[in-house]
Every structure is written in structure tokens, then in C-alpha cells.
Design an enzyme around this catalytic site. Structure first.
Site, mmCIF file in Angstrom:
data_model
loop_
_atom_site.group_PDB
_atom_site.id
_atom_site.type_symbol
_atom_site.label_atom_id
_atom_site.label_comp_id
_atom_site.label_asym_id
_atom_site.label_seq_id
_atom_site.Cartn_x
_atom_site.Cartn_y
_atom_site.Cartn_z
ATOM 1 N N HIS A 281 0.570 -0.799 0.478
ATOM 2 C CA HIS A 281 -0.033 0.059 -0.179
ATOM 3 C C HIS A 281 0.865 1.301 0.308
ATOM 4 O O HIS A 281 1.911 1.419 0.916
ATOM 5 C CB HIS A 281 -0.772 -0.518 1.101
ATOM 6 C CG HIS A 281 -2.431 0.665 0.975
ATOM 7 N ND1 HIS A 281 -2.208 2.196 1.368
ATOM 8 C CD2 HIS A 281 -3.384 0.681 0.671
ATOM 9 C CE1 HIS A 281 -3.087 2.382 0.995
ATOM 10 N NE2 HIS A 281 -3.913 2.020 1.351
ATOM 11 N N ASP A 335 -7.952 -5.337 0.504
ATOM 12 C CA ASP A 335 -8.487 -5.784 -0.770
ATOM 13 C C ASP A 335 -8.234 -7.198 -0.713
ATOM 14 O O ASP A 335 -8.427 -8.967 -0.844
ATOM 15 C CB ASP A 335 -7.934 -5.805 -2.314
ATOM 16 C CG ASP A 335 -8.230 -4.622 -3.137
ATOM 17 O OD1 ASP A 335 -9.667 -3.794 -2.339
ATOM 18 O OD2 ASP A 335 -7.524 -3.544 -3.373
#
Ligand code: ACO
Length: 405
Positions: A281, A335
Site C-alpha cells: 500500500h 483487498d
């Protein structure tokens, strides 16, 4: 600071800024560059903290609902009982689609991706609700209600239409999450499934200035209508490096196939420098707090509705990636577990990203409102690295094109 432009003879095209300052400030992907001042959400990527309007995501996930959280994000405070009841009622009242929107959706190719269908449908709302009164609070509220109400209905409608069926009408006795699951299958969902889905929406509702929110803000800054704002954000969310990753996580877990195959898969991915989907991320350098909550939800669902063997592969993948890439801050993002949860809820894989969009509409709208309150059109500059004073050559005098190596 060394930048990608160091080998170019760069020059600022904006005369108010010196080339030197621009070279120093240039950050590919605008990494770490503040684009707005905002009080909607806060992320601490090192400590793994996410707050909406100052409230930790863990508290909202366990104590609030998606619609209450949306109210909080968009209007900046937790609603009273009466305000929440009115908000829920108005959204319920506006869930249905005009028959022309349904007819338009019936013309979409059934092989098209549901995100493309959603982007087109969201943009089409602007045709049907074309008044643009951005200074009128009642217009703003109506647009918020309409978008929150209709995006799930449009997502479910495309799912039914592409299977050759008529869209299922929303049911007024079901809440936001339960109604969406119902419109996908015409079966009333298990209460745990509906509650888990509502929490998933809360977890995905907002996340500071990510790519799709930035896209929404750029569009909003031109003072266009909110349907164009949401449509542009949906288009941005569709990419595999953003919202599209949850779909690819499931495909990856299926391709790995077994717990024993995980180590080999990770080592090959590292050797080939390919991305392991659902990991890493731009902001979080620890495990995404939303991934932790989603993992708990996945376990609740598997305990109650039956195990998914891909969860065992996911657990092993998390372990091996932490071992091999943890030193780079590569851990599961939001996710990674959401796909497994959605699959257990019976949501088709290519609807995972539209489901993300259903949730993120509230964050986009919160930023839209904030942008309108202190608007300045986005107009960044560039570093020009091309040529000057080149003359036009007639087509019959041009030699073969010399492609840059
Ligand atoms: N798998 C393997 N290695 C990775 C991964 C990954 N998923 N993510 C980052 N890395 C490595 C990079 O190869 C790089 O290594 P290097 O320094 O040796 O070259 C290092 O970590 C830093 O990578 P960057 O590309 O600089 O990280 P960035 O912050 O730009 O990328 C991103 C963030 C795009 C999310 C990236 O981690 C990625 O592609 N992940 C996979 C796709 C994904 O899951 N996207 C969903 C993100 S969450 C969301 O949008 C809701």
C-alpha cells in the site's frame, strides 16, 4: 534529490515557478504531495490507524452502520435518531431506477465489465437529473441521497440483465446491505451475511486522497455535476492497482491452488519482480487495519456458513509474504480478504470492485462537499522535456521515423 527528470533538459511551462524548484519538487505519482486540506479521514500508515472524522475504524465497524457512517462522513457529525431515520427513509424511497435507465442498461453488452456498466450508468444519472445548483443545499442533499440510493440498484440491475433477467425491484422492508444482496439473487440474505456486508461497506467507505478520490476532486473542482464526479471516480477505481485488486486476489488464490504451492509462488513472483495482489500500500507499511477486521469477518462467515479452502491458502500467503517482503513494509491491504468475504456472500468475482464503489460513493461525496466549500480548480503544472522550434516537414519529404531506444 535525484528525480526521473534529471537526464532531461527540463523547463517549467508555468512561468511563475522556476525550473529548479520544479525539479526539486517533482514527485512521480504525486507521492506525499498534499493536494487538499481535509477533515474527513485520517491514516497513519506506520501505526496502522484509520479514522473517519476522528473515530477509529474499529469502533465504526463494530458499532455503526454503513448509512450512519456515510452521514458522518458527508455531514461531519453523527446523526441524531431523527436525522438518521430521515436519511435512511429518503435513501430507501429513491432506490428505484427510472425505466429509461433500466432500458439503457439492457443495451449494454452482457460481456462488458460491471465497472464499465456502473460508470456509464452513474454518468447517465446526470442526463435525468440535469439541474446543476451547486450552491443550493437542497440540491446537494438530493444528489447525495440519489447516488447512495441508486448505485447499488444499478450494480444489481446489470448483474440480472446480463443473465437475461429483468432487474429485481428493491424491497422496502430490507435495510441497505440486505436489500443489495437480495437484488442480486431474489433471496433474502442470512442476517449474519447482511450484517457482515454492511460492515464491509463501512470499511471501504473512505480512505483519504487515494487515486479515485483525487479523480473525483479534480472533476468536482470544475463545478460539474455530482454524477460526473462519481462517474470519473468509478472509472479510476476500476484499475487493478486500485479497486480492481480484490478480483485479482481471488484469481491468484485459485491459480496457486494449494497451501503447499504458496512458497514457490511467492519466490517466483519475487524473482520475476511481479506484484502479489492484495499486498502493499502506498500509505500502510504495516497490515492494513481494514484487512484485520475483514479477516475476522471472513472467519465469522466461514464458521457459520462453511469453510473456504482458499482461506487456508490466503493465511499461508500472508505468512510467507511477511517473511520475504515484510522488511519492505509489504503486508495485506484491504483487498486481500475482502474477495474471500464477498465470495462467501455469493457475490460474483467481477462485482467485487462495483461493491467497493457502492461503499466509496459516500467518501467521494464527502470530499465533493468539502471541495465545493473552498473550491479552486485543479491545474497543476508539468516539466517540459520536449523540443522547441521544430519545423513542419511535408509528408513526402519525411524519412523513416527514428524511434527512441
Ligand atoms: N508484491 C510484491 N512486491 C511489492 C508489492 C506487491 N504487491 N507492492 C510493492 N512491492 C515492492 C515493489 O516491488 C518495490 O520493491 P523495490 O523497492 O525492491 O523495487 C517496493 O515494494 C515498493 O513498491 P512501490 O511500487 O514503490 O510501492 P507503491 O507505494 O507505489 O505501490 C501499490 C503501492 C500500487 C498498492 C503496490 O503495493 C501494488 O501494486 N500492490 C498490488 C496491487 C494491490 O493490491 N492494489 C490494491 C491497493 S489497496 C487499494 O487501492 C484499495
Amino acid at each position: 534529490m535525484v528525480t526521473q527528470t534529471d537526464n532531461l533538459n527540463v523547463q517549467a511551462t508555468d512561468e511563475s515557478t522556476t525550473p529548479r524548484a520544479l525539479v526539486c519538487d517533482f514527485r512521480p505519482g504525486l507521492e506525499g504531495v498534499p493536494a487538499v486540506q481535509s477533515s474527513i479521514s485520517y491514516v497513519d500508515g506506520k501505526a496502522g490507524i484509520l479514522e473517519y472524522r476522528g473515530i477509529p475504524i474499529e469502533e465504526l465497524a463494530t458499532r455503526s452502520t454503513f448509512l450512519e457512517t456515510s452521514f458522518l462522513l458527508i455531514w461531519g457529525y453523527l446523526p441524531t435518531e431523527a436525522e438518521l431515520a430521515e436519511f435512511q427513509h429518503d435513501i430507501q424511497f429513491h432506490r428505484r431506477l427510472k425505466f429509461r435507465i433500466r432500458d439503457m442498461m439492457k443495451c449494454f453488452p452482457e460481456s462488458g465489465h460491471p465497472m464499465d456498466a456502473l460508470q456509464a450508468s452513474a454518468a447517465a444519472l446526470g442526463l435525468f437529473y440535469s439541474r446543476r445548483a451547486l450552491l443550493d443545499p437542497s440540491y446537494i442533499r438530493a444528489a447525495v441521497i440519489r447516488l447512495l440510493a441508486k448505485i447499488p440498484t444499478m450494480t444489481a440491475a446489470f448483474q440480472m440483465i446480463r443473465k437475461g433477467n429483468d432487474p429485481i425491484q428493491p424491497r422496502d422492508d430490507l435495510d441497505y446491505a440486505a436489500n443489495f444482496l437480495y437484488m442480486l439473487s431474489e433471496r433474502e440474505p442470512d442476517p449474519l451475511a447482511a450484517r457482515v456486508f454492511d460492515t464491509c461497506l463501512t470499511l471501504h467507505a473512505e480512505h483519504t486522497i487515494n487515486a479515485s478520490t483525487f479523480s473525483a476532486l479534480v472533476t468536482a473542482s470544475t463545478m460539474t455535476d455530482p454524477y460526473a464526479v462519481v462517474a470519473s471516480a468509478v472509472g479510476t477505481l476500476a484499475g487493478p492497482l486500485h479497486g480492481g485488486a480484490n478480483e485479482e486476489v481471488i484469481e491468484m488464490l485459485e491459480a496457486i491452488g494449494s497451501v503447499e504451492a504458496v512458497e514457490g509462488f511467492v519466490d517466483r513472483a519475487i524473482a520475476e519482480k511481479s506484484r502479489i495482489m492484495g499486498f502493499g500500500h502506498r500509505v500502510y507499511k504495516v497490515k492494513d487495519p481494514r484487512a484485520t477486521i475483514l479477516q475476522q469477518l471472513a472467519e465469522q462467515l466461514f464458521d457459520s456458513l462453511g469453510h473456504d479452502r482458499h482461506y487456508d491458502i490466503a493465511l499461508e500467503l500472508e505468512r510467507v509474504v511477511a517473511d520475504r517482503l515484510g522488511h519492505k513494509g509489504i503486508y495485506p491491504n484491504v483487498d486481500f480478504y475482502s474477495g474471500l468475504v464477498y465470495r462467501r456472500l455469493g457475490i460474483p468475482t467481477d462485482l467485487f470492485t462495483p461493491v467497493f464503489a457502492i461503499a466509496r460513493v459516500s467518501g467521494w461525496l464527502a470530499h465533493w462537499r468539502e471541495q465545493l466549500a473552498a473550491n479552486r480548480i485543479f491545474r497543476p503544472t508539468q516539466l517540459y522535456g520536449g523540443e522547441h522550434g521544430v519545423h513542419y516537414v511535408p509528408i513526402d519529404e519525411r524519412g523513416p521515423v527514428q524511434l527512441a531506444p
